[in-house]
Design a protein around this motif. Structure first.
Motif, PDB file in Angstrom:
ATOM      1  N   GLU A 195       0.807  -1.215   0.000  1.00  0.00           N
ATOM      2  CA  GLU A 195       0.000   0.000   0.000  1.00  0.00           C
ATOM      3  C   GLU A 195       0.845   1.272   0.000  1.00  0.00           C
ATOM      4  N   LEU A 196       2.168   1.158   0.173  1.00  0.00           N
ATOM      5  CA  LEU A 196       3.018   2.343   0.189  1.00  0.00           C
ATOM      6  C   LEU A 196       3.260   2.855  -1.225  1.00  0.00           C
ATOM      7  N   GLU A 197       3.489   4.175  -1.318  1.00  0.00           N
ATOM      8  CA  GLU A 197       3.703   4.783  -2.634  1.00  0.00           C
ATOM      9  C   GLU A 197       5.067   4.375  -3.185  1.00  0.00           C
ATOM     10  N   ARG A 198       5.103   4.231  -4.526  1.00  0.00           N
ATOM     11  CA  ARG A 198       6.343   3.848  -5.202  1.00  0.00           C
ATOM     12  C   ARG A 198       6.653   4.851  -6.305  1.00  0.00           C
ATOM     13  N   ASP A 199       7.816   4.662  -6.898  1.00  0.00           N
ATOM     14  CA  ASP A 199       8.240   5.545  -7.989  1.00  0.00           C
ATOM     15  C   ASP A 199       7.313   5.333  -9.187  1.00  0.00           C
ATOM     16  N   PRO A 200       6.584   6.367  -9.627  1.00  0.00           N
ATOM     17  CA  PRO A 200       5.669   6.181 -10.770  1.00  0.00           C
ATOM     18  C   PRO A 200       6.399   5.887 -12.078  1.00  0.00           C
ATOM     19  N   ASN A 201       7.689   6.185 -12.148  1.00  0.00           N
ATOM     20  CA  ASN A 201       8.434   5.935 -13.384  1.00  0.00           C
ATOM     21  C   ASN A 201       8.847   4.478 -13.542  1.00  0.00           C
ATOM     22  N   VAL A 254      13.689   2.969   3.193  1.00  0.00           N
ATOM     23  CA  VAL A 254      14.336   4.057   3.929  1.00  0.00           C
ATOM     24  C   VAL A 254      13.952   5.362   3.232  1.00  0.00           C
ATOM     25  N   GLN A 255      13.353   6.263   3.983  1.00  0.00           N
ATOM     26  CA  GLN A 255      12.886   7.527   3.417  1.00  0.00           C
ATOM     27  C   GLN A 255      13.507   8.682   4.192  1.00  0.00           C
ATOM     28  N   VAL A 256      14.176   9.582   3.465  1.00  0.00           N
ATOM     29  CA  VAL A 256      14.859  10.731   4.080  1.00  0.00           C
ATOM     30  C   VAL A 256      14.198  12.003   3.556  1.00  0.00           C
ATOM     31  N   LYS A 257      13.602  12.774   4.480  1.00  0.00           N
ATOM     32  CA  LYS A 257      12.950  14.033   4.127  1.00  0.00           C
ATOM     33  C   LYS A 257      13.775  15.196   4.666  1.00  0.00           C
ATOM     34  N   TRP A 290      14.698   6.571  -5.655  1.00  0.00           N
ATOM     35  CA  TRP A 290      14.147   7.691  -6.420  1.00  0.00           C
ATOM     36  C   TRP A 290      14.046   8.928  -5.536  1.00  0.00           C
ATOM     37  N   LEU A 291      13.902  10.094  -6.169  1.00  0.00           N
ATOM     38  CA  LEU A 291      13.851  11.382  -5.483  1.00  0.00           C
ATOM     39  C   LEU A 291      12.569  12.103  -5.903  1.00  0.00           C
ATOM     40  N   GLU A 292      11.936  12.765  -4.931  1.00  0.00           N
ATOM     41  CA  GLU A 292      10.713  13.524  -5.188  1.00  0.00           C
ATOM     42  C   GLU A 292      10.878  14.930  -4.618  1.00  0.00           C
ATOM     43  N   SER A 293      10.354  15.897  -5.340  1.00  0.00           N
ATOM     44  CA  SER A 293      10.394  17.282  -4.865  1.00  0.00           C
ATOM     45  C   SER A 293       9.308  18.065  -5.585  1.00  0.00           C
ATOM     46  N   GLU A 294       8.658  18.929  -4.847  1.00  0.00           N
ATOM     47  CA  GLU A 294       7.610  19.757  -5.442  1.00  0.00           C
ATOM     48  C   GLU A 294       8.165  21.005  -6.105  1.00  0.00           C
ATOM     49  N   GLY A 295       9.435  21.245  -5.952  1.00  0.00           N
ATOM     50  CA  GLY A 295      10.036  22.408  -6.590  1.00  0.00           C
ATOM     51  C   GLY A 295      11.061  23.069  -5.693  1.00  0.00           C
ATOM     52  N   ILE A 296      11.636  24.114  -6.233  1.00  0.00           N
ATOM     53  CA  ILE A 296      12.691  24.815  -5.497  1.00  0.00           C
ATOM     54  C   ILE A 296      12.106  25.479  -4.263  1.00  0.00           C
ATOM     55  N   GLY A 297      12.809  25.281  -3.130  1.00  0.00           N
ATOM     56  CA  GLY A 297      12.391  25.879  -1.871  1.00  0.00           C
ATOM     57  C   GLY A 297      11.364  25.063  -1.107  1.00  0.00           C
ATOM     58  N   ARG A 298      10.988  23.891  -1.581  1.00  0.00           N
ATOM     59  CA  ARG A 298       9.961  23.083  -0.915  1.00  0.00           C
ATOM     60  C   ARG A 298      10.498  21.755  -0.378  1.00  0.00           C
ATOM     61  N   GLY A 299      11.799  21.641  -0.296  1.00  0.00           N
ATOM     62  CA  GLY A 299      12.363  20.424   0.253  1.00  0.00           C
ATOM     63  C   GLY A 299      12.323  19.274  -0.742  1.00  0.00           C
ATOM     64  N   THR A 346      13.902   8.289  -1.380  1.00  0.00           N
ATOM     65  CA  THR A 346      13.440   6.991  -0.895  1.00  0.00           C
ATOM     66  C   THR A 346      14.214   5.893  -1.614  1.00  0.00           C
ATOM     67  N   PHE A 347      14.684   4.936  -0.831  1.00  0.00           N
ATOM     68  CA  PHE A 347      15.281   3.762  -1.468  1.00  0.00           C
ATOM     69  C   PHE A 347      14.806   2.504  -0.751  1.00  0.00           C
ATOM     70  N   VAL A 348      14.647   1.461  -1.556  1.00  0.00           N
ATOM     71  CA  VAL A 348      14.189   0.157  -1.069  1.00  0.00           C
ATOM     72  C   VAL A 348      15.267  -0.860  -1.406  1.00  0.00           C
ATOM     73  N   VAL A 349      15.686  -1.637  -0.399  1.00  0.00           N
ATOM     74  CA  VAL A 349      16.725  -2.651  -0.610  1.00  0.00           C
ATOM     75  C   VAL A 349      16.240  -3.990  -0.077  1.00  0.00           C
ATOM     76  N   LYS A 350      16.821  -5.026  -0.622  1.00  0.00           N
ATOM     77  CA  LYS A 350      16.474  -6.394  -0.235  1.00  0.00           C
ATOM     78  C   LYS A 350      17.519  -6.936   0.727  1.00  0.00           C
ATOM     79  N   LEU A 351      17.058  -7.443   1.878  1.00  0.00           N
ATOM     80  CA  LEU A 351      17.938  -8.004   2.896  1.00  0.00           C
ATOM     81  C   LEU A 351      17.439  -9.387   3.269  1.00  0.00           C
TER      82      LEU A 351
END
Length: 765
Positions: free
Chosen positions: A513-519, A536-539, A590-599, A603-608
């Motif tokens: 149910e978690l969001e993934r890279d649409p590409n 692992v998600q870093v904001k 993958w990387l997500e951003s709404e634009g300059i100045g908005r942070g 997010t990366f997903v790895v198999k362990l």
């Protein structure tokens, strides 16, 4: 003399005539009595005869006739009335039987005629059967010749051998005067005479235009057709039998477009036939277009001119069958020739590729050798800079001096990170970097990442948080060093590009149910009982990223300008290496951003993997008092390094930690120091690359002289980051590998672990 009362008025008979009649009647009677006996014998011996009763009538008729002649023997002289009566009765019976036989013959003759008709019919049928038998024998002979020809033709896959064999065998089987083959030229506009039963004495090629009428007739006929011996297809053979005159000019003579010849005598060949032979189109092997015109060769066969022979149907059938077999054999030969040609081309390409591969391997090896040398040479001064800077920070300094020292140490660490990134990227590109698989504490890895960035974040007054979900297992299997490097690169970028605000790192299990890279919609990780996927998600609340530049950020040396919001220095290797590491761990970043100045959000997903048994770290079994030891007073350490600067720096770090340190500059001095009975060293720090006697040989000799309990704990000092160096050191019996450069804190952790557990874990490299 008395006369017969029956014949009054007759004169006296002539004696000579009576004697001849007497003799004749005697023989006639004998014959008439013998013929019925023969008929009776025939009827008795014949197994099947439909007219037995007719023969009986003929027998009775003949016997009665014979009887009358026999009675005549007594009528030549004087006879009595009784003889005359007997004679009359016999003649009456003969008359009755004769009439009955005549009447019977009227009815029998049609049957006999029908029997004759059936006989003629049977004779005709027998003749037809004989002809059919002859045709079967002819067909059998034809089949035998065809099988022989087919065997000879298809016994080779060489085109010229096939054609020479065909011409020779056809000439021998059909007793030909001449046999020749016209092959189409590459242009398809002309036919060239290539093979003959009697090869030409001249090397001048003879070609014939494709639009010749005789050629067109042969091309349009599916079977063998008869052609005139004086046609253009046949006249070419005369150049080998009759005198020719070459005038040296090029003109059209009798349809010939090349090889100017003028016949000085008329040919005397017999009947000729020609047949087209289909050829396999070579465009089939060269991606030719469908529907190209089919190519045909023409075979011409000529009978001797000094005989009255004509072409028979079975001979034409032989020619047609042989032409089909020649077409098949030529197709196979063409396929073989093209296959061999393709094989030769492939071999040439493989040779070229092999040469290019060797050159590439040499270039890669040269690059690796260069990187190895540069790695060693750069890490040696870096070791001194980082070690001395860490020692300076432990001393009494003014605030300004402490700031300067911190800047030097920070810059040195940044330079060391750059060196590691370049080497990691190089090994990732040539495929020599492999992930390790071992059990480690996952929570500890992310806590260490947070602890490493907190000092830098505190200077910028940033809030760094780390949240690990409760269902994330602590003990997993994988490469903890590469996972930590990936997380540290991502969090470090967030700290670097954020001036104020906060950075948060969230770790949880990957769920559908978690969001993934649409590409990348195809990336659908699923957790199992053997492995899990960690998200692992870093904001951050930093500058943000222009969405149009996001795809470029994961390329190596990517440095978008300031308008993209990520201009802040750096090598442009961090995210590129992270992407390679994540891919090796069967994950995605993958990387997500709404634009300059908005942070931004990375997010990366790895198999362990999930370990089979929960193995506790060896360090946890040690007493708590030894786990966090900071004072190593009384610990005797022998440092062996050929570089005087390295010896001084390493000695300063160990003295600062309270160790009793002895330094030597060669392997032989090391062995001599250990051999002294009054010197008992607990730890040996051994540089592996030294002249005269390197660290590998020193470790081997120590292993040979001393047992594990008698010798010191051996730790290899090296600037080589490749896996082979570590494996070689451990294989020789060393207890750990310590990678240069070494800071004070790193040396403290190394001594803590080696003295506590007797060995160094792999992440101490």
């Amino acid at each position: 003399m008395d006369h017969c009362e029956c014949f009054p008025g007759f004169g006296p008979p002539d004696d000579s005539l009576l004697q001849w009649q007497y003799v004749s009647d005697a023989f006639i009677a004998l014959a008439y009595f013998s013929i019925p006996l023969e008929l009776v014998y025939f009827v008795k011996k014949a197994t099947f005869f439909p007219y037995r009763w007719v023969l009986v009538q003929f027998g009775a008729f003949i016997i009665l006739c014979g009887l009358t002649h026999m009675i005549n023997l007594w009528t030549f002289g004087v006879h009595s009335r009784s003889i005359a009566v007997i004679m009359t009765i016999a003649k009456g019976l003969t008359a009755i039987v004769s009439c009955a036989t005549a009447v019977m013959l009227v009815h029998i003759i049609p049957d006999l005629l029908s029997v004759k008709v059936r006989e003629m019919f049977l004779r005709n049928k027998a003749g037809e059967l004989d002809r059919e038998l002859g045709m079967m024998k002819t067909a059998q002979e034809t089949g035998r010749h065809v099988r022989m020809l087919t065997h000879e033709i298809r016994s080779s896959l060489d085109r010229h051998t096939i054609l020479r064999t065909t011409i020779g065998e056809l000439a021998r089987t059909l007793q030909l005067e001449e046999c020749m083959l016209w092959m189409p030229q590459r242009s398809g506009a002309d036919l060239q005479l290539t093979h003959q039963l009697h090869p030409p004495s001249s090397l001048v090629p003879i070609t014939l235009a494709m639009n010749d009428p005789t050629v067109q007739d042969v091309m349009q006929s599916p079977g063998a057709i008869e052609i005139s011996p004086t046609s253009t297809l046949s006249l070419a053979a005369t150049a080998n039998v009759y005198p020719v005159q070459w005038d040296g000019s090029s003109h059209s003579q009798n349809g010939f477009t090349k090889g100017p010849l003028t016949l000085t005598a008329q040919p005397q060949f017999g009947d000729a036939v020609a047949i087209r032979v289909p050829l396999l189109h070579m465009a089939s092997f060269n991606d030719g277009e469908e529907g190209e015109n089919q190519l045909f060769a023409i075979m011409v066969l000529m009978l001797p001119g000094n005989s009255a022979r004509r072409w028979h149907q079975h001979e034409l059938e032989i020619v047609e069958v042989v032409a089909d077999q020649v077409a098949v054999a030529l197709s196979h030969a063409a396929i073989l020739e093209e296959s061999l040609r393709a094989c030769d081309q492939l071999q040439e390409q493989n040779a070229s590729l092999d040469g290019a591969r060797r050159e590439a391997e040499k270039a890669i090896q040269a690059k690796n050798d260069f990187l190895a040398v540069m790695n060693h040479e750069m890490r040696t001064p870096m070791h001194a800079i980082i070690a001395l800077s860490s020692l300076l920070q432990e001393s009494e300094l003014t605030p300004e001096q402490r700031s300067w020292t911190g800047t030097v140490l920070k810059s040195a660490n940044l330079l060391a990170t750059l060196i590691n990134d370049v080497l990691d990227l190089s090994r990732l590109e040539d495929g020599s970097l492999e992930l390790e698989a071992k059990d480690f504490n996952l929570h500890t890895v992310f806590k260490e990442v947070t602890n490493l960035v907190k000092p830098i974040a505190s200077v910028k007054k940033l809030v760094v948080t780390n949240q690990i979900a409760a269902d994330v297992p602590e003990l997993v299997t994988g490469d903890d060093k590469r996972l930590m490097q990936t997380a540290l690169n991502v969090v470090g970028n967030a700290v670097k590009f954020t001036k104020e605000g906060s950075i948060s790192m969230t770790v949880c299990l990957e769920r559908p149910e978690l969001e993934r890279d649409p590409n990348t919609p195809d990336f659908q990780p699923v957790n199992t009982t053997e492995y899990i996927y960690i998200r692992v998600q870093v904001k951050d609340t930093g500058r943000g990223v222009d969405p149009s530049t996001i795809p470029k950020l994961f390329n190596k040396f990517a440095q978008p300008d300031g308008t993209g919001g990520r201009s802040g220095g750096g090598t442009g290797l961090g995210l590129a290496i992270c992407k390679r590491f994540v891919s090796l761990m069967d994950g995605h970043i993958w990387l997500e951003s709404e634009g300059i100045g908005r942070g931004s959000v990375v997010t990366f997903v790895v198999k362990l993997g999930l370990p089979i048994a929960q193995v506790e770290a060896a360090a946890t079994s040690a007493p708590p008092s030894l786990r966090n030891r900071t004072d190593f007073a009384g610990v005797r350490v022998l440092v062996t390094d050929d570089n005087s600067v390295n010896r001084m720096v390493t000695r300063g770090l160990l003295i600062r930690l309270g160790c009793d340190v002895t330094v030597v500059g060669s392997g032989r001095e090391c062995l001599a120091a250990i051999a002294k009975p009054d010197q008992k060293y607990q730890v040996l720090l051994l540089d592996v690359l030294m002249p005269d006697m390197d660290g590998y040989e020193v470790a081997t000799r120590i292993q040979e002289r001393l047992s594990k309990n008698e010798r010191p704990l051996m730790v290899a000092l090296t600037a080589n980051t490749d896996k082979r160096t570590r494996e070689k050191c451990l294989k020789l019996g060393m207890d750990g590998v310590l990678l240069k450069p070494i800071s004070l804190e790193k040396m403290r952790r190394c001594l803590n672990e080696i003295l506590t557990t007797g060995s160094l874990s792999e992440n101490k490299q």
